[in-house]
Design a protein around this motif. Structure first.
Motif, PDB file in Angstrom:
ATOM      1  N   GLU A  98      -6.412  -4.638  -0.943  1.00  0.00           N
ATOM      2  CA  GLU A  98      -5.683  -5.144   0.229  1.00  0.00           C
ATOM      3  C   GLU A  98      -4.378  -5.823  -0.167  1.00  0.00           C
ATOM      4  N   ASP A  99      -4.418  -6.605  -1.247  1.00  0.00           N
ATOM      5  CA  ASP A  99      -3.207  -7.358  -1.613  1.00  0.00           C
ATOM      6  C   ASP A  99      -2.088  -6.434  -2.077  1.00  0.00           C
ATOM      7  N   THR A 100      -2.430  -5.433  -2.926  1.00  0.00           N
ATOM      8  CA  THR A 100      -1.379  -4.528  -3.390  1.00  0.00           C
ATOM      9  C   THR A 100      -0.850  -3.699  -2.215  1.00  0.00           C
ATOM     10  N   THR A 101      -1.744  -3.290  -1.325  1.00  0.00           N
ATOM     11  CA  THR A 101      -1.301  -2.479  -0.180  1.00  0.00           C
ATOM     12  C   THR A 101      -0.421  -3.304   0.741  1.00  0.00           C
ATOM     13  N   ARG A 102      -0.803  -4.568   0.971  1.00  0.00           N
ATOM     14  CA  ARG A 102       0.017  -5.423   1.851  1.00  0.00           C
ATOM     15  C   ARG A 102       1.401  -5.631   1.244  1.00  0.00           C
ATOM     16  N   ALA A 103       1.438  -5.896  -0.070  1.00  0.00           N
ATOM     17  CA  ALA A 103       2.735  -6.128  -0.722  1.00  0.00           C
ATOM     18  C   ALA A 103       3.607  -4.867  -0.671  1.00  0.00           C
ATOM     19  N   ALA A 104       2.993  -3.717  -0.937  1.00  0.00           N
ATOM     20  CA  ALA A 104       3.754  -2.458  -0.929  1.00  0.00           C
ATOM     21  C   ALA A 104       4.228  -2.129   0.482  1.00  0.00           C
ATOM     22  N   ALA A 105       3.333  -2.289   1.452  1.00  0.00           N
ATOM     23  CA  ALA A 105       3.697  -1.947   2.838  1.00  0.00           C
ATOM     24  C   ALA A 105       4.783  -2.880   3.358  1.00  0.00           C
ATOM     25  N   THR A 106       4.686  -4.161   3.009  1.00  0.00           N
ATOM     26  CA  THR A 106       5.709  -5.109   3.470  1.00  0.00           C
ATOM     27  C   THR A 106       7.070  -4.722   2.898  1.00  0.00           C
ATOM     28  N   ALA A 107       7.102  -4.444   1.601  1.00  0.00           N
ATOM     29  CA  ALA A 107       8.371  -4.066   0.963  1.00  0.00           C
ATOM     30  C   ALA A 107       8.899  -2.756   1.552  1.00  0.00           C
ATOM     31  N   GLY A 108       8.010  -1.790   1.706  1.00  0.00           N
ATOM     32  CA  GLY A 108       8.434  -0.493   2.229  1.00  0.00           C
ATOM     33  C   GLY A 108       8.968  -0.589   3.651  1.00  0.00           C
ATOM     34  N   LEU A 109       8.295  -1.378   4.473  1.00  0.00           N
ATOM     35  CA  LEU A 109       8.735  -1.529   5.860  1.00  0.00           C
ATOM     36  C   LEU A 109      10.043  -2.324   5.932  1.00  0.00           C
ATOM     37  N   LEU A 110      10.202  -3.291   5.029  1.00  0.00           N
ATOM     38  CA  LEU A 110      11.478  -4.028   4.986  1.00  0.00           C
ATOM     39  C   LEU A 110      12.615  -3.082   4.636  1.00  0.00           C
ATOM     40  N   ARG A 111      12.382  -2.238   3.652  1.00  0.00           N
ATOM     41  CA  ARG A 111      13.428  -1.280   3.270  1.00  0.00           C
ATOM     42  C   ARG A 111      13.746  -0.339   4.441  1.00  0.00           C
ATOM     43  N   LEU A 112      12.718   0.105   5.133  1.00  0.00           N
ATOM     44  CA  LEU A 112      12.953   0.973   6.295  1.00  0.00           C
ATOM     45  C   LEU A 112      13.782   0.232   7.345  1.00  0.00           C
ATOM     46  N   ALA A 113      13.399  -0.993   7.647  1.00  0.00           N
ATOM     47  CA  ALA A 113      14.129  -1.759   8.663  1.00  0.00           C
ATOM     48  C   ALA A 113      15.579  -1.958   8.221  1.00  0.00           C
ATOM     49  N   ARG A 114      15.767  -2.280   6.963  1.00  0.00           N
ATOM     50  CA  ARG A 114      17.132  -2.528   6.464  1.00  0.00           C
ATOM     51  C   ARG A 114      17.984  -1.267   6.456  1.00  0.00           C
ATOM     52  N   THR A 115      17.364  -0.111   6.668  1.00  0.00           N
ATOM     53  CA  THR A 115      18.114   1.142   6.754  1.00  0.00           C
ATOM     54  C   THR A 115      18.013   1.745   8.159  1.00  0.00           C
ATOM     55  N   GLY A 116      17.783   0.873   9.150  1.00  0.00           N
ATOM     56  CA  GLY A 116      17.940   1.280  10.542  1.00  0.00           C
ATOM     57  C   GLY A 116      16.701   1.801  11.235  1.00  0.00           C
ATOM     58  N   CYS A 117      15.557   1.700  10.585  1.00  0.00           N
ATOM     59  CA  CYS A 117      14.343   2.300  11.133  1.00  0.00           C
ATOM     60  C   CYS A 117      13.577   1.287  11.983  1.00  0.00           C
ATOM     61  N   THR A 118      13.183   1.702  13.182  1.00  0.00           N
ATOM     62  CA  THR A 118      12.407   0.814  14.052  1.00  0.00           C
ATOM     63  C   THR A 118      11.000   1.341  14.344  1.00  0.00           C
ATOM     64  N   THR A 119      10.727   2.588  13.925  1.00  0.00           N
ATOM     65  CA  THR A 119       9.373   3.143  14.076  1.00  0.00           C
ATOM     66  C   THR A 119       9.030   3.904  12.804  1.00  0.00           C
ATOM     67  N   ALA A 120       7.860   3.614  12.240  1.00  0.00           N
ATOM     68  CA  ALA A 120       7.490   4.268  10.981  1.00  0.00           C
ATOM     69  C   ALA A 120       6.089   4.846  11.076  1.00  0.00           C
ATOM     70  N   ALA A 121       5.969   6.130  10.725  1.00  0.00           N
ATOM     71  CA  ALA A 121       4.647   6.742  10.593  1.00  0.00           C
ATOM     72  C   ALA A 121       4.231   6.625   9.134  1.00  0.00           C
ATOM     73  N   ASP A 122       3.069   6.021   8.911  1.00  0.00           N
ATOM     74  CA  ASP A 122       2.583   5.837   7.536  1.00  0.00           C
ATOM     75  C   ASP A 122       1.320   6.656   7.323  1.00  0.00           C
ATOM     76  N   HIS A 123       1.383   7.569   6.372  1.00  0.00           N
ATOM     77  CA  HIS A 123       0.230   8.427   6.075  1.00  0.00           C
ATOM     78  C   HIS A 123      -0.519   7.815   4.885  1.00  0.00           C
ATOM     79  N   HIS A 124      -1.600   7.115   5.173  1.00  0.00           N
ATOM     80  CA  HIS A 124      -2.374   6.486   4.094  1.00  0.00           C
ATOM     81  C   HIS A 124      -3.668   7.273   3.889  1.00  0.00           C
ATOM     82  N   TYR A 125      -3.775   7.885   2.716  1.00  0.00           N
ATOM     83  CA  TYR A 125      -4.934   8.772   2.503  1.00  0.00           C
ATOM     84  C   TYR A 125      -5.761   8.409   1.272  1.00  0.00           C
ATOM     85  N   VAL A 126      -5.423   7.315   0.580  1.00  0.00           N
ATOM     86  CA  VAL A 126      -6.171   6.903  -0.615  1.00  0.00           C
ATOM     87  C   VAL A 126      -6.991   5.659  -0.277  1.00  0.00           C
ATOM     88  N   PHE A 127      -8.294   5.800  -0.297  1.00  0.00           N
ATOM     89  CA  PHE A 127      -9.176   4.671   0.037  1.00  0.00           C
ATOM     90  C   PHE A 127     -10.211   4.482  -1.067  1.00  0.00           C
TER      91      PHE A 127
END
Ligand SMILES: Nc1nc2[nH]cnc2c(=O)[nH]1
Length: 465
Positions: A98-127
């Motif tokens: 959970e912690d690594t996924t939260r950190a990665a998702a937060t960073a990834g979503l920040l990068r998306l937002a900083r490049t103009g993205c307001t909606t993101a589809a995330d395909h998570h398939y590794v559990f």
């Protein structure tokens, strides 16, 4: 919520007529757009007025394919094609929690937002079995950053011992994957028009998923009324394997398993015959075009001009950051234009078509064309305001050309549902430096767990092949 009135900006609405204003306004009240037009809008007491002079207003960008967890595993398998890249990365992803996924998702979503993205589809398939609530961590991260999430609950049930690519230790059982997907829909899917969280059903790919799971997932999605997403036709290797195993191409396989329809959008769609394009068009099936990732993995160049000519809804995807270390969505506008031109000539994709892919095309893929993808009164207030008055863009007369062909401009403002997510090129809801530190620590933990790095973070030779 106070009204926000953007004044004096160039406006590219991306509506059906392609309406643009050289100097206009966008007014947002609560979560919706209430006015768009030429000249200045009347301002009332208490309004927040944003000076948009020197800026271009566009719809917030829509990212149709990503793997946010991969932000913690960038820089691996630098010279590898898809199958070798996956085989190198599966053991690293096996350490996700959970912690690594939260950190990665937060960073990834920040990068998306900083490049103009307001909606993101995330395909998570590794559990991984001991990973915990990874989808929950991603949903939390999107709530913190403030952009919309389409959580595509992925799955794999076909490990090496069943002829698949992933290690057996990383796959779920078919029933387990279906049950977990159903549970994710019940927990998070919000069908409301202004939803910030939706769930899609998303088994990973033909080489990691059984035909039984593909068909079962399609049935489950249709019973629940949610959309379907998977990787398809990404590489020649995938096609060769599909022909050898199933005696058909990936798109024929999709037809057989119930994966062609107006509720489906497919990631990549690089290797498509004329007939396959006809099938997608007739079925109303969308394609998430991921140009940078396709280049990084040497997968090929998608037939975007042909797909558009056939009437297929094409959106843009950053794809996972392990195959696109930039991870931004804005840069995909230019990549899409460039790759279409490399393939089909200089007039293959114009800048407005590129912007359409990143906005309305994406909204169509996600089934949200009535809510997102254009700046029109009544639509959700997801707005990007790009600064074009700096050194990199000043003097380019066509603002859409400046956005698409120039370097990605800084953001004066990014609104999602009328709420500020980025202001003056800084994310407003999450501390970016803290997120970067958490991301680096997460990356180190994963590398250490996979035996690739010392706890101090020293890089392993495998990274530098
Ligand atoms: N680009 C890409 N293709 C895939 N196919 C299956 N998994 C993946 C992935 O993570 N990235």
């Amino acid at each position: 919520m106070t009204r926000t009135v953007i004044q004096g900006a160039a406006v590219a609405t991306v509506d059906a007529r392609g309406t643009e204003y050289a100097e206009g306004h966008v007014v947002v009240d609560g979560g919706r757009i209430t006015a768009v037009g030429a000249g200045a809008a009347p301002v009332g007491p208490g309004d927040r007025v944003v000076d948009g002079r020197g800026c271009l207003a566009t719809p917030g960008l829509v990212n149709t394919h990503h793997h946010l967890y991969q932000w913690a595993t960038r820089g691996y398998a630098q010279q590898s094609d898809l199958f070798h890249w996956l085989v190198e990365l599966y053991p690293v992803w096996a350490g996700l929690d959970e912690d690594t996924t939260r950190a990665a998702a937060t960073a990834g979503l920040l990068r998306l937002a900083r490049t103009g993205c307001t909606t993101a589809a995330d395909h998570h398939y590794v559990f991984p079995a001991a990973g915990g609530d990874l989808l929950g961590a991603t949903v939390d991260a999107a709530g913190a950053v403030g952009i919309r999430l389409h959580a595509a609950r992925g799955s794999m049930d076909r490990g090496v011992s069943s002829g698949g690519l992933p290690p057996d230790s990383l796959v779920e059982t078919t029933d387990g994957a279906l049950a977990a997907t159903q549970a994710a829909i019940e927990r998070w899917h919000d069908p409301a028009p202004d939803a910030f969280t939706r769930v899609a059903v998303a088994p990973c790919s033909p080489f990691s998923v059984s035909a039984e799971l593909m068909s079962g997932a399609a049935e489950l999605a249709r019973a629940a009324g949610v959309r379907l997403h998977t990787h398809l036709a990404e590489t020649v290797g995938e096609e060769v394997q599909c022909l050898a195993e199933y005696g058909c191409t990936p798109v024929e396989y999709a037809e057989r398993t119930g994966w062609i329809g107006p509720d489906v959008w497919l990631a990549h769609g690089v290797h498509l015959s004329d007939r396959a394009i006809e099938v997608l068009a007739a079925g109303g099936t969308g394609v998430a075009h991921c140009p940078t990732s396709n280049a990084r993995l040497g997968a090929g160049t998608a037939r975007v001009a042909d797909l558009l000519a056939a009437g297929v809804a094409v959106g843009l995807g950053a794809d996972g950051a392990a195959s696109n270390e930039d991870g931004g969505l804005g840069p995909e506008l230019r990549q899409a234009a460039y790759q279409a031109r490399l393939r089909d000539g200089a007039d293959a994709l114009d800048v407005r078509q590129a912007l359409w892919l990143g906005t309305m095309g994406g909204a169509l893929c996600l089934g949200r064309q009535d809510e997102l993808g254009s700046l029109e009164p009544g639509k959700l207030a997801d707005v990007a305001l790009w600064r074009l008055d700096g050194l990199a863009h000043a003097g380019i007369a066509d603002p859409v050309a400046a956005l698409v062909l120039g370097s990605l401009p800084p953001l004066r403002l990014l609104l999602a549902g009328g709420r500020t997510v980025v202001e003056d090129d800084v994310a407003t809801r999450v501390d970016e430096h803290g997120a970067a530190r958490a991301l680096a620590a997460a990356g180190t933990r994963l590398a250490v767990a996979a035996g690739l790095s010392g706890p101090s973070g020293g890089s392993a030779l495998r990274h530098i092949r």
